[in-house]
Design an enzyme around this catalytic site. Structure first.
Site, mmCIF file in Angstrom:
data_model
loop_
_atom_site.group_PDB
_atom_site.id
_atom_site.type_symbol
_atom_site.label_atom_id
_atom_site.label_comp_id
_atom_site.label_asym_id
_atom_site.label_seq_id
_atom_site.Cartn_x
_atom_site.Cartn_y
_atom_site.Cartn_z
ATOM 1 N N LYS A 16 -7.903 11.996 17.815
ATOM 2 C CA LYS A 16 -7.653 10.907 16.859
ATOM 3 C C LYS A 16 -8.869 10.000 16.702
ATOM 4 O O LYS A 16 -9.235 9.657 15.587
ATOM 5 C CB LYS A 16 -6.443 10.062 17.303
ATOM 6 C CG LYS A 16 -5.123 10.793 17.306
ATOM 7 C CD LYS A 16 -3.958 9.848 17.556
ATOM 8 C CE LYS A 16 -4.020 9.119 18.878
ATOM 9 N NZ LYS A 16 -3.919 9.977 20.083
ATOM 10 N N ARG A 91 3.022 3.177 18.147
ATOM 11 C CA ARG A 91 3.351 4.159 19.174
ATOM 12 C C ARG A 91 4.826 4.127 19.566
ATOM 13 O O ARG A 91 5.260 4.956 20.367
ATOM 14 C CB ARG A 91 2.556 3.814 20.441
ATOM 15 C CG ARG A 91 1.383 4.719 20.767
ATOM 16 C CD ARG A 91 0.718 4.088 21.984
ATOM 17 N NE ARG A 91 -0.118 4.960 22.744
ATOM 18 C CZ ARG A 91 -1.432 5.110 22.536
ATOM 19 N NH1 ARG A 91 -2.018 4.546 21.519
ATOM 20 N NH2 ARG A 91 -2.138 5.848 23.359
ATOM 21 N N ARG A 130 -13.266 14.758 29.057
ATOM 22 C CA ARG A 130 -13.585 13.370 28.737
ATOM 23 C C ARG A 130 -13.663 12.526 30.012
ATOM 24 O O ARG A 130 -14.472 11.606 30.108
ATOM 25 C CB ARG A 130 -12.525 12.798 27.775
ATOM 26 C CG ARG A 130 -12.893 11.434 27.234
ATOM 27 C CD ARG A 130 -11.973 11.006 26.117
ATOM 28 N NE ARG A 130 -10.683 10.551 26.602
ATOM 29 C CZ ARG A 130 -9.665 10.172 25.814
ATOM 30 N NH1 ARG A 130 -9.814 10.220 24.494
ATOM 31 N NH2 ARG A 130 -8.529 9.756 26.314
ATOM 32 N N ARG A 136 -13.157 7.395 31.888
ATOM 33 C CA ARG A 136 -12.041 6.496 31.580
ATOM 34 C C ARG A 136 -11.030 6.561 32.713
ATOM 35 O O ARG A 136 -10.600 7.633 33.111
ATOM 36 C CB ARG A 136 -11.373 6.937 30.272
ATOM 37 C CG ARG A 136 -11.521 5.912 29.177
ATOM 38 C CD ARG A 136 -10.963 6.424 27.897
ATOM 39 N NE ARG A 136 -9.506 6.367 27.888
ATOM 40 C CZ ARG A 136 -8.775 6.509 26.784
ATOM 41 N NH1 ARG A 136 -9.391 6.717 25.638
ATOM 42 N NH2 ARG A 136 -7.468 6.445 26.832
ATOM 43 N N ARG A 147 0.823 10.018 30.529
ATOM 44 C CA ARG A 147 0.618 9.577 29.142
ATOM 45 C C ARG A 147 1.223 10.577 28.161
ATOM 46 O O ARG A 147 1.777 10.196 27.121
ATOM 47 C CB ARG A 147 -0.874 9.379 28.860
ATOM 48 C CG ARG A 147 -1.402 8.107 29.522
ATOM 49 C CD ARG A 147 -2.914 8.098 29.629
ATOM 50 N NE ARG A 147 -3.582 8.180 28.352
ATOM 51 C CZ ARG A 147 -4.787 8.715 28.177
ATOM 52 N NH1 ARG A 147 -5.448 9.235 29.190
ATOM 53 N NH2 ARG A 147 -5.320 8.729 26.980
HETATM 54 P P1 AMP Z 1 -5.568 5.272 23.671
HETATM 55 O O1 AMP Z 1 -7.011 4.920 23.704
HETATM 56 O O2 AMP Z 1 -4.991 5.257 22.303
HETATM 57 O O3 AMP Z 1 -5.283 6.561 24.403
HETATM 58 O O4 AMP Z 1 -4.807 4.124 24.467
HETATM 59 C C1 AMP Z 1 -5.095 3.870 25.831
HETATM 60 C C2 AMP Z 1 -3.998 2.994 26.434
HETATM 61 O O5 AMP Z 1 -3.949 1.739 25.740
HETATM 62 C C3 AMP Z 1 -2.601 3.563 26.324
HETATM 63 O O6 AMP Z 1 -2.293 4.470 27.362
HETATM 64 C C4 AMP Z 1 -1.755 2.282 26.417
HETATM 65 O O7 AMP Z 1 -1.713 1.806 27.734
HETATM 66 C C5 AMP Z 1 -2.599 1.309 25.600
HETATM 67 N N1 AMP Z 1 -2.241 1.369 24.162
HETATM 68 C C6 AMP Z 1 -3.029 1.781 23.129
HETATM 69 N N2 AMP Z 1 -2.378 1.681 21.961
HETATM 70 C C7 AMP Z 1 -1.133 1.212 22.251
HETATM 71 C C8 AMP Z 1 0.013 0.924 21.469
HETATM 72 N N3 AMP Z 1 0.039 1.088 20.137
HETATM 73 N N4 AMP Z 1 1.116 0.455 22.119
HETATM 74 C C9 AMP Z 1 1.121 0.273 23.444
HETATM 75 N N5 AMP Z 1 0.078 0.551 24.245
HETATM 76 C C10 AMP Z 1 -1.049 1.012 23.657
#
Ligand code: AMP
Length: 196
Positions: A16, A91, A130, A136, A147
C-alpha cells in the site's frame, strides 16, 4: 492535479505504501498514511505518539478516537482541498463511519476504495524482508502474525462495505511495482473514477 479522493485497503505488506506514493504523485494529491503519522509522532515522543506506541508495538489498532481525530485534522489542511489518498485508513467500521461524516462536512465524497490483494505467505515474506531493511519494531514475526489477524478481523470486512457502496476496485498486488500502478490506474479509468 486531479480532483480525486481515494483510499487503499489491503493486508500489511500488500504494498500500500509503495503504491500510495506513486498514485499520489500521478494525481498530484497528498498520500496520507496513518501509520507514518503515528510513527513520526512516536519518534518525536509527542502526546499522540506516547498514546499510540503501546498499541503499535503490540500490532493492535490505535483507538478509533485518536485515529479519527488525526485524520479529521489532516484532511482539513489546504493541500487536501482538491483530493487525497488515504493509506491504512479506515481500518475499522467505526473509522468508515467517521470518514463519511468528515467528507460530508466538506461536501465531498470518496471516489474509490482500491483493494490490493496479496496472499498471506507473500506478505509475511515481504514483511520479513522489510524487518531486515527498515528495522520497524512491529515487523517482528509474532507481531506480524498478530497484525494479520487484526486485519482479517477488523479491516477485511470493510471490503464488502465498500463493494456495497459501489466504490470497490480490486487489484492483484503481485508483480513488479510499475505494473501494479498501471493496473490500478487502468481499473480506476475503467470504473470511470478518473479520466483516461
Ligand atoms: P501501518 O504502517 O499502516 O502498517 O500501521 C502501523 C500501525 O499503526 C498499525 O499496526 C496500528 O498500530 C497503527 N495504525 C495505522 N493506521 C491505523 C488506523 N487507521 N487505525 C488504527 N491504528 C492504525
Amino acid at each position: 492535479m486531479s480532483n480525486v479522493r481515494l483510499l487503499l485497503i489491503g493486508p500489511p505488506g500488500a504494498g500500500k505504501g509503495t503504491q500510495a506514493a506513486r498514485l499520489a504523485e500521478h494525481f498530484g494529491i497528498p498520500a496520507i498514511s496513518t501509520g507514518d503519522i503515528f510513527r513520526e509522532n512516536v519518534k518525536n515522543q509527542t502526546e499522540l505518539g506516547k498514546k499510540a506506541q503501546s498499541y503499535m508495538d503490540a500490532g493492535e489498532n490505535v483507538p478509533d478516537s485518536l485515529t479519527n481525530d488525526l485524520i479529521h485534522d489532516r484532511i482539513a489542511q489546504p493541500d487536501c482541498a482538491d483530493g487525497f489518498l488515504l493509506d491504512g485508513y479506515p481500518r475499522t467500521a467505526a473509522q468508515v463511519e467517521a470518514l463519511e461524516g468528515m467528507l460530508a462536512e466538506q461536501s465531498a465524497t470518496l471516489d474509490a476504495a482500491v483493494e490490493l490483494v496479496a496472499d498471506v505467505e507473500v506478505v509475511v515474506n515481504r514483511l520479513r524482508q522489510r524487518a531486515i531493511e527498515q528495522g520497524r519494531s512491529d515487523d517482528s514475526e509474532d507481531v506480524v502474525r498478530h497484525r494479520l489477524g487484526v486485519y482479517a478481523e477488523q479491516t477485511a470486512p470493510l471490503i464488502d462495505v465498500f463493494r456495497d457502496k459501489d466504490l470497490l476496485v480490486t487489484v492483484d498486488g503481485l508483480g513488479p511495482i510499475e505494473d501494479i500502478t498501471e493496473r490500478i490506474l487502468g481499473r480506476l479509468q475503467a470504473a470511470g473514477v478518473v479520466a483516461s
